[in-house]
Motif scaffolding. Structure first.
Motif, PDB file in Angstrom:
ATOM      1  N   VAL A 109       0.855  -1.187   0.000  1.00 18.59           N
ATOM      2  CA  VAL A 109       0.000   0.000   0.000  1.00 18.59           C
ATOM      3  C   VAL A 109       0.885   1.229   0.000  1.00 18.59           C
ATOM      4  N   HIS A 110       0.563   2.168  -0.880  1.00 21.13           N
ATOM      5  CA  HIS A 110       1.321   3.416  -0.952  1.00 21.13           C
ATOM      6  C   HIS A 110       0.720   4.442  -0.013  1.00 21.13           C
ATOM      7  N   SER A 111       1.590   5.090   0.758  1.00 18.17           N
ATOM      8  CA  SER A 111       1.117   6.117   1.676  1.00 18.17           C
ATOM      9  C   SER A 111       2.192   7.178   1.823  1.00 18.17           C
ATOM     10  N   ASP A 112       1.967   8.348   1.236  1.00 21.94           N
ATOM     11  CA  ASP A 112       2.916   9.445   1.353  1.00 21.94           C
ATOM     12  C   ASP A 112       2.227  10.733   0.940  1.00 21.94           C
ATOM     13  N   ALA A 113       1.995  11.598   1.923  1.00 25.03           N
ATOM     14  CA  ALA A 113       1.256  12.829   1.665  1.00 25.03           C
ATOM     15  C   ALA A 113       2.079  13.846   0.888  1.00 25.03           C
ATOM     16  N   SER A 114       3.399  13.653   0.826  1.00 24.82           N
ATOM     17  CA  SER A 114       4.253  14.630   0.152  1.00 24.82           C
ATOM     18  C   SER A 114       4.337  14.413  -1.353  1.00 24.82           C
ATOM     19  N   GLY A 115       3.735  13.324  -1.849  1.00 20.46           N
ATOM     20  CA  GLY A 115       3.720  13.073  -3.278  1.00 20.46           C
ATOM     21  C   GLY A 115       4.898  12.271  -3.779  1.00 20.46           C
ATOM     22  N   GLU A 116       5.649  11.659  -2.889  1.00 21.48           N
ATOM     23  CA  GLU A 116       6.756  10.809  -3.291  1.00 21.48           C
ATOM     24  C   GLU A 116       6.262   9.396  -3.586  1.00 21.48           C
ATOM     25  N   TRP A 117       7.004   8.663  -4.446  1.00 24.47           N
ATOM     26  CA  TRP A 117       6.567   7.333  -4.858  1.00 24.47           C
ATOM     27  C   TRP A 117       7.681   6.295  -4.801  1.00 24.47           C
ATOM     28  N   GLY A 118       8.788   6.618  -4.171  1.00 26.82           N
ATOM     29  CA  GLY A 118       9.914   5.702  -4.091  1.00 26.82           C
ATOM     30  C   GLY A 118       9.641   4.500  -3.194  1.00 26.82           C
ATOM     31  N   GLU A 119      10.630   3.630  -3.092  1.00 26.13           N
ATOM     32  CA  GLU A 119      10.476   2.371  -2.358  1.00 26.13           C
ATOM     33  C   GLU A 119      10.024   2.579  -0.926  1.00 26.13           C
ATOM     34  N   GLU A 120      10.517   3.611  -0.263  1.00 27.55           N
ATOM     35  CA  GLU A 120      10.203   3.838   1.145  1.00 27.55           C
ATOM     36  C   GLU A 120       8.750   4.231   1.379  1.00 27.55           C
ATOM     37  N   THR A 121       8.023   4.596   0.315  1.00 26.70           N
ATOM     38  CA  THR A 121       6.632   5.030   0.475  1.00 26.70           C
ATOM     39  C   THR A 121       5.637   3.877   0.353  1.00 26.70           C
ATOM     40  N   TRP A 122       6.141   2.671   0.148  1.00 25.97           N
ATOM     41  CA  TRP A 122       5.281   1.493   0.041  1.00 25.97           C
ATOM     42  C   TRP A 122       5.502   0.578   1.244  1.00 25.97           C
ATOM     43  N   ALA A 123       4.417   0.062   1.811  1.00 27.16           N
ATOM     44  CA  ALA A 123       4.521  -0.830   2.962  1.00 27.16           C
ATOM     45  C   ALA A 123       3.634  -2.051   2.750  1.00 27.16           C
ATOM     46  N   VAL A 124       4.046  -3.172   3.315  1.00 28.87           N
ATOM     47  CA  VAL A 124       3.264  -4.402   3.201  1.00 28.87           C
ATOM     48  C   VAL A 124       2.007  -4.297   4.058  1.00 28.87           C
ATOM     49  N   ALA A 125       0.861  -4.627   3.482  1.00 30.93           N
ATOM     50  CA  ALA A 125      -0.403  -4.644   4.210  1.00 30.93           C
ATOM     51  C   ALA A 125      -0.752  -6.077   4.589  1.00 30.93           C
ATOM     52  N   GLU A 126      -1.233  -6.264   5.792  1.00 30.41           N
ATOM     53  CA  GLU A 126      -1.613  -7.590   6.272  1.00 30.41           C
ATOM     54  C   GLU A 126      -3.118  -7.784   6.092  1.00 30.41           C
ATOM     55  N   LEU A 127      -3.486  -8.610   5.121  1.00 32.40           N
ATOM     56  CA  LEU A 127      -4.901  -8.924   4.942  1.00 32.40           C
ATOM     57  C   LEU A 127      -5.378  -9.830   6.076  1.00 32.40           C
ATOM     58  N   PRO A 128      -6.683  -9.872   6.334  1.00 33.05           N
ATOM     59  CA  PRO A 128      -7.195 -10.718   7.424  1.00 33.05           C
ATOM     60  C   PRO A 128      -7.245 -12.193   7.077  1.00 33.05           C
ATOM     61  N   VAL A 129      -6.828 -12.552   5.865  1.00 34.06           N
ATOM     62  CA  VAL A 129      -6.801 -13.961   5.459  1.00 34.06           C
ATOM     63  C   VAL A 129      -5.435 -14.252   4.846  1.00 34.06           C
ATOM     64  N   ASP A 130      -4.995 -15.485   4.974  1.00 30.68           N
ATOM     65  CA  ASP A 130      -3.701 -15.882   4.439  1.00 30.68           C
ATOM     66  C   ASP A 130      -3.866 -16.336   2.997  1.00 30.68           C
ATOM     67  N   GLU A 131      -4.196 -15.365   2.142  1.00 29.44           N
ATOM     68  CA  GLU A 131      -4.443 -15.627   0.727  1.00 29.44           C
ATOM     69  C   GLU A 131      -3.838 -14.501  -0.096  1.00 29.44           C
ATOM     70  N   ALA A 132      -3.388 -14.828  -1.296  1.00 29.05           N
ATOM     71  CA  ALA A 132      -2.766 -13.822  -2.155  1.00 29.05           C
ATOM     72  C   ALA A 132      -3.822 -13.002  -2.884  1.00 29.05           C
ATOM     73  N   ALA A 133      -3.659 -11.687  -2.892  1.00 30.44           N
ATOM     74  CA  ALA A 133      -4.563 -10.803  -3.638  1.00 30.44           C
ATOM     75  C   ALA A 133      -4.220 -10.856  -5.120  1.00 30.44           C
ATOM     76  N   VAL A 134      -5.256 -10.867  -5.959  1.00 27.90           N
ATOM     77  CA  VAL A 134      -5.038 -10.916  -7.406  1.00 27.90           C
ATOM     78  C   VAL A 134      -5.760  -9.803  -8.150  1.00 27.90           C
ATOM     79  N   ALA A 135      -6.720  -9.147  -7.508  1.00 27.14           N
ATOM     80  CA  ALA A 135      -7.471  -8.059  -8.149  1.00 27.14           C
ATOM     81  C   ALA A 135      -7.627  -6.920  -7.152  1.00 27.14           C
ATOM     82  N   LEU A 136      -7.362  -5.687  -7.607  1.00 20.60           N
ATOM     83  CA  LEU A 136      -7.375  -4.522  -6.737  1.00 20.60           C
ATOM     84  C   LEU A 136      -8.264  -3.433  -7.318  1.00 20.60           C
ATOM     85  N   GLY A 137      -8.925  -2.684  -6.429  1.00 22.64           N
ATOM     86  CA  GLY A 137      -9.770  -1.602  -6.911  1.00 22.64           C
ATOM     87  C   GLY A 137     -10.040  -0.566  -5.841  1.00 22.64           C
ATOM     88  N   TYR A 138     -10.500   0.604  -6.286  1.00 20.37           N
ATOM     89  CA  TYR A 138     -10.830   1.701  -5.381  1.00 20.37           C
ATOM     90  C   TYR A 138     -12.242   2.197  -5.646  1.00 20.37           C
TER      91      TYR A 138
END
Length: 313
Positions: free
Chosen positions: A243-272
């Motif tokens: 998940v990307h989270s950075d209010a300053s508008g940066e997009w480098g590696e440090e702005t992405w963090a692993v999100a823990e889903l409530p199930v031990d399954e791989a996500a394959v489709a994403l949407g907003y």
């Protein structure tokens, strides 16, 4: 690290045979109705090899879900039309299938040219469709219905995989759709793209964002990416949901963090959708986050190919 250069500039289960296993944090139907009345309703349309499943959401509360189309779907997009009725458009082996957003969507094929991917065109001027033979087209619909009003062909690519906004992901890279045709904007083995806001690309080599050329966010196989155009984004990289989270508008590696889903399954489709993030897993679990953590619901389908969200009320 920059990769390449930009060439020229640059979304009643039981009656339908679906299991109704509840989420661990599910709420009662009455509570859902009360909540939906105050918070509004968004429907998530999930494209699968068995058909299209619609899941009703109200913020992070998950309501009823049902199979609304039984023809296999390879991708799905929601075309918001302002004063007109919004449309759900599905790319399918048998062609382009379309329904009006509402309580009882009725999907019907509007052509018979096999399609592999679909996304909303820039400016919401119809949808961009990637055909099985590699052709890239813009399809516009009649103002008062689902009939095709016009089709414009822009060119073709090798093995198209995904479409979002003006971007197309294909085996031979990322392409931009413009009125003059297709422009190759670099990369290889593109598997998914996000064209809202900062252009993003998921490829076999990594996750990229567009800076001075394509810049590396993560070096590992990336399979999916989505963005809301307002600085929020998700991606599946090396099996992890980032998940990307950075209010300053940066997009480098440090702005992405692993999100823990409530199930031990791989996500394959994403949407907003408005205020919500949705991830659907390969096992058919829909997860939704409205800012207070993930909730989930098993919707009982596999072979998940895509998800798109529509505002209903």
């Amino acid at each position: 690290m920059a990769v390449g250069t930009l060439a020229r500039g640059l979304c009643p289960a039981a009656e339908n045979g679906l299991p109704m296993a509840p989420a661990e944090d599910d709420i009662s139907i009455d509570e859902k109705r009360v909540y939906a009345g105050s918070a509004g309703r968004t429907d998530a349309y999930v494209a699968t090899g068995a058909g299209i499943v619609r899941v009703s959401l109200s913020a992070d509360k998950i309501g009823a879900f049902d199979m609304v189309a039984r023809d296999p779907a390879r991708d799905v997009a929601v075309l918001a039309r302002g004063d007109g009725t919004d449309l759900v458009v599905a790319a399918a082996p048998d062609g382009l299938s379309v329904a009006a957003v509402g309580d009882d969507p009725e999907f019907a094929f509007v052509d018979d040219d096999p399609a592999v991917a679909v996304g909303v065109a820039s400016g919401r001027k119809g949808v961009i469709v990637a055909r099985e033979n590699g052709a890239i087209e813009r399809v516009a619909f009649a103002d008062d219905g689902v009939a095709i009003a016009s089709t414009t062909r822009f060119g073709s690519v090798a093995d198209p995989r995904a479409v979002d906004g003006a971007l197309v992901a294909a085996a031979d890279g990322v392409f931009r759709v413009g009125e003059d045709g297709l422009t190759d904007v670099g990369l290889d083995d593109a598997r998914d793209v996000a064209g809202a806001g900062m252009p993003l690309a998921a490829t076999g080599a990594g996750l990229y964002w567009l800076g001075n050329g394509w810049m590396t966010a993560r070096e590992a196989a990336a399979d999916a990416v989505a963005a809301d155009g307002d600085g929020h984004a998700m991606a599946v990289v090396d099996g992890d949901l980032l998940v990307h989270s950075d209010a300053s508008g940066e997009w480098g590696e440090e702005t992405w963090a692993v999100a823990e889903l409530p199930v031990d399954e791989a996500a394959v489709a994403l949407g907003y959708g408005p205020g919500v993030s949705v991830a659907v897993t390969e096992a058919g679990t829909l997860c939704v986050d409205a800012g207070d953590g993930w909730r989930h619901q098993v919707v009982g389908v596999r072979d998940v190919n895509g998800v798109a969200l529509a505002v209903v009320e």
